[in-house]
Design a protein around this motif. Structure first.
Motif, PDB file in Angstrom:
ATOM      1  N   ALA A 151     -12.758  -1.848 -18.820  1.00 29.35           N
ATOM      2  CA  ALA A 151     -12.272  -2.939 -19.984  1.00 29.35           C
ATOM      3  C   ALA A 151     -11.977  -4.243 -19.563  1.00 29.35           C
ATOM      4  O   ALA A 151     -12.216  -5.232 -19.761  1.00 29.35           O
ATOM      5  CB  ALA A 151     -11.567  -2.287 -21.070  1.00 29.35           C
ATOM      6  N   GLY A 152     -10.808  -4.034 -18.728  1.00 24.92           N
ATOM      7  CA  GLY A 152     -10.396  -5.179 -18.123  1.00 24.92           C
ATOM      8  C   GLY A 152     -11.426  -6.037 -17.152  1.00 24.92           C
ATOM      9  O   GLY A 152     -11.365  -7.285 -17.001  1.00 24.92           O
ATOM     10  N   GLN A 153     -12.098  -5.240 -16.323  1.00 23.78           N
ATOM     11  CA  GLN A 153     -12.858  -5.924 -15.319  1.00 23.78           C
ATOM     12  C   GLN A 153     -14.060  -6.353 -15.983  1.00 23.78           C
ATOM     13  O   GLN A 153     -14.411  -7.594 -15.704  1.00 23.78           O
ATOM     14  CB  GLN A 153     -13.445  -4.664 -14.325  1.00 23.78           C
ATOM     15  N   ALA A 154     -14.519  -5.973 -17.047  1.00 23.78           N
ATOM     16  CA  ALA A 154     -15.564  -6.609 -17.962  1.00 23.78           C
ATOM     17  C   ALA A 154     -15.427  -7.731 -18.510  1.00 23.78           C
ATOM     18  O   ALA A 154     -16.047  -8.391 -18.774  1.00 23.78           O
ATOM     19  CB  ALA A 154     -16.012  -5.373 -19.073  1.00 23.78           C
ATOM     20  N   SER A 155     -14.105  -8.002 -18.863  1.00 20.99           N
ATOM     21  CA  SER A 155     -13.623  -9.179 -19.476  1.00 20.99           C
ATOM     22  C   SER A 155     -13.413 -10.350 -18.368  1.00 20.99           C
ATOM     23  O   SER A 155     -12.947 -11.531 -18.871  1.00 20.99           O
ATOM     24  CB  SER A 155     -12.396  -9.037 -20.179  1.00 20.99           C
ATOM     25  N   LYS A 156     -13.650 -10.009 -16.945  1.00 24.48           N
ATOM     26  CA  LYS A 156     -13.415 -11.218 -16.057  1.00 24.48           C
ATOM     27  C   LYS A 156     -14.673 -11.725 -15.289  1.00 24.48           C
ATOM     28  O   LYS A 156     -15.888 -10.923 -15.752  1.00 24.48           O
ATOM     29  CB  LYS A 156     -12.338 -10.670 -14.823  1.00 24.48           C
ATOM     30  N   GLU A 157     -14.718 -12.562 -14.580  1.00 21.01           N
ATOM     31  CA  GLU A 157     -15.764 -12.889 -13.809  1.00 21.01           C
ATOM     32  C   GLU A 157     -15.593 -12.285 -12.338  1.00 21.01           C
ATOM     33  O   GLU A 157     -14.943 -12.527 -11.484  1.00 21.01           O
ATOM     34  CB  GLU A 157     -15.873 -14.324 -13.618  1.00 21.01           C
TER      35      GLU A 157
END
Length: 660
Positions: A237-243
């Protein structure tokens, strides 16, 4: 007991490792001003395939499956979906989606983790051979799972011990030996409470579970696989919110020696990392995609038909005209974006833009310098007109009379003579007042003028009516920000930056004792900003209820003595603020500073003067709960902190002996 001892040692190591990481993160954490410019690095080792693969390799390979799924979602699928959504001519690139493998592991009620949890949480002991049978029963039809019972011809799998998962990278055979013990967590809540009660503060901080209700101590702890699955969900979830930006590492040989190239090993890594499909997608895709409005704003100076503004239609039409005029052809027009295939085209557009920027800058400088010259010319003409009018005879005569009056009054105009028609008497009087003010203020340092302005406001309301109002001391204003006055000044400054994020500044603040309509006294903090009054919590400095606008203050009532009692009347709320100020020292007075600061802010916002009532006796009035009540001082002071007492409709304020 042995399992509990091992679980305690394992949990202590885990908590210690996590605590060290948290301390390092807190030490190197960026400030709030740099939260949007952070770079995070996630380093993953990759798949592990050994001769004997256990629960650790199972979790590590599941982690790689989830990250590969995220890579497919962010890079492969979304990019191709964008082409389809924008209506771009595109030949889809086929790739393998490993979602089915992730669901094999973490699907609710039927995945491998769910079956393992059922076995570990079962009241009756289930052997590891029975766990393999449960896997076969639940997942026997799954194309990426197999065991010796499902494939009797495969002699590489041990009966009722091994099972195989076809990962996206390769087939991995796992041994069930030790799975159940490694998945269990025998650390119960009562042991967590025991460690929380340790006298070692660092050890106690690692176990915050004492906040749990005592009835929850019998609840079974989550298994290791469930905790790992939850941790992976949070990571994804944290990776999906970043570029994301990916760096794919390929191991050239298993021996870790230089100048050795194992082509078979490299080919297998390139295959299971999805690099072939990614390169094929990048080569067939577009180098840049930009919204029409952004592209037009950046490159509109390249065409005479779009500079400075395009008047022929929508932004897409303007971009088409610009590209046609620039002879750019390797593009495709989407519904909302322009897709440029070659990076060489982008470099050519940037080079053409960079060549035109200096001429545009020169044009803007020329226009602005012309505007400044015109303004200076108009000022010169106005000064010349004033100078010519000044030379007229009647004006000279009036000036002579003023000089005579000044000499007669030793620099003071006692009576302004009648002015001839056309003479700017208000201008002369304003200049005279500024000159007289300069004579007074030239002895005062410039940096003290803002405070002097506040003291003048306070003097106009309190001088001659109150014995003390702090005229002789330096006014600090925001006392809560001073470490000598407020031990929690750092917390206050942090809360103030959050409160005034939209703008404004703190003009005055201090600690107060507030008396409310329920006949109760509470310790609060008062904050006066450019526009409003805030009541703050005394410990967290967070606003209590809504702020009171400065323009809604009807009047201020104070006593003629030295008591630090202030009543801020708010007619619209029908509930006045009854406050006892707490000065930084017993000999100081904050009433005058509050009145002067509030009166100055009120005049700046409303254009009128704030009403200030100074009671010469020992009694004043206030409005609490829509009811008018009397507020008085006692006949004799009482030692200790200030207090309020109430009898019927009369409120008595007992100040400390120093302020009585």
């Amino acid at each position: 007991s042995e399992y509990t001892r091992l679980a305690l040692a394992k949990a202590a190591y885990d908590r210690l490792f996590t605590w060290i990481v948290q301390q390092i993160n807190a030490a190197i954490a960026a400030g709030s001003a740099h939260r949007g410019s952070l770079i995070g690095v996630l380093d993953i080792y990759g798949f592990e395939i050994f001769d004997t693969n256990s629960c650790e390799q199972f979790c590590i390979n599941y982690c790689n499956e989830k990250l590969q799924q995220l890579f497919i979602e962010l890079v492969m699928r979304q990019e191709q979906e964008e082409y389809a959504r924008e209506g771009i001519q595109w030949t889809p690139v086929e790739y393998f989606n490993n979602r089915v493998i992730c669901e094999l592991v973490d699907a609710p009620h039927k995945g491998l983790v769910a079956v393992m949890d059922e076995a570990c949480l079962n009241p009756t002991k289930i052997s590891e051979e029975q766990l393999v049978e449960a896997f076969d029963e639940r997942l026997g039809s799954h194309p990426h799972y197999t065991s010796q019972q499902l494939a009797p011809a495969d002699k590489t799998l041990a009966h009722r011990r091994d099972f195989r998962i076809t990962h996206y990278a390769a087939d991995v055979t796992y041994s069930i030996v030790g799975f159940t013990d490694k998945n269990k967590d025998s650390l119960w809540q009562d042991l967590k409470r025991l460690l929380r009660s340790s006298t070692n503060k660092s050890l106690s901080d690692m176990w915050p579970e004492d906040a749990e209700d005592i009835q929850k101590t019998s609840k079974r702890p989550a298994t290791a696989a469930t905790l790992f699955r939850g941790s992976m969900a949070a990571l994804v979830a944290g990776q999906a919110s970043k570029e994301p930006f990916y760096v794919r590492c390929v191991k050239p040989n298993p021996a870790q020696t230089p100048r050795a190239w194992d082509e078979r090993l490299v080919r297998r890594q390139v295959a299971y990392l999805g690099l072939v499909e990614n390169v094929r997608l990048r080569r067939a895709g577009f180098a840049q995609r930009t919204r029409y409005d952004r592209f037009l704003r950046r490159y509109k100076m390249l065409s005479q038909y779009t500079w400075p503004n395009f008047r022929g239609g929508v932004e897409r039409d303007a971009v088409a005209v610009l590209l046609r005029d620039s002879r750019v052809t390797d593009v495709q027009f989407g519904h909302t974006k322009l897709f440029i295939r070659s990076a060489r085209t982008i470099h050519a557009l940037e080079a053409a833009r960079a060549e035109l920027i200096p001429s545009i800058v020169v044009l803007l400088q020329k226009l602005w310098r012309g505007t400044l010259a015109l303004q200076r010319y108009r000022k010169m003409r106005a000064a010349l007109t004033i100078y010519n009018a000044w030379k007229r005879y009647k004006f000279r005569r009036y000036i002579t009379e003023l000089q005579t009056e000044l000499r007669r009054g030793s620099g003071t105009v006692m009576r302004w003579p009648a002015a001839p028609r056309g003479v700017a008497v208000p201008l002369l009087q304003a200049a005279y007042r500024r000159w007289r003010a300069w004579l007074v203020l030239r002895a005062v340092p410039r940096e003290q003028w803002p405070q002097l302005r506040l003291k003048v406001c306070a003097a106009s309301a309190l001088r001659g009516r109150r014995s003390q109002w702090g005229a002789s001391r330096v006014w600090a204003g925001d006392y809560l920000a001073l470490d000598t006055y407020n031990p929690r000044a750092a917390v206050y400054r942090s809360a103030l930056s959050t409160l005034l994020r939209g703008g404004g500044r703190a003009l005055f603040s201090c600690r107060v004792h507030k008396f409310n309509r329920h006949n109760k006294m509470a310790e609060r903090c008062l904050l006066l900003t450019d526009t409003a009054l805030y009541k703050l919590d005394a410990s967290t400095f967070k606003p209590l209820k809504k702020p009171t606008p400065v323009t809604e203050v009807g009047c201020v009532r104070v006593m003629s003595g030295s008591a630090q009692l202030v009543v801020l009347a708010v007619p619209s709320a029908r509930n006045d603020l009854v406050l006892a100020l707490s000065p930084p020292a017993s000999s100081q007075d904050l009433v005058g500073e509050l009145v002067g600061t509030l009166a100055h802010a009120y005049h700046r916002l409303s254009g009128s003067d704030l009403a200030v009532e100074v009671e010469s006796g020992a009694t004043t009035r206030c409005m609490l709960g829509g009811k008018s009540r009397a507020l008085q001082l006692p006949a004799a002071p009482a030692p200790g902190l200030p207090t309020f007492t109430s009898a019927h409709d009369v409120i008595t304020y007992h100040p400390p002996a120093a302020h009585a």
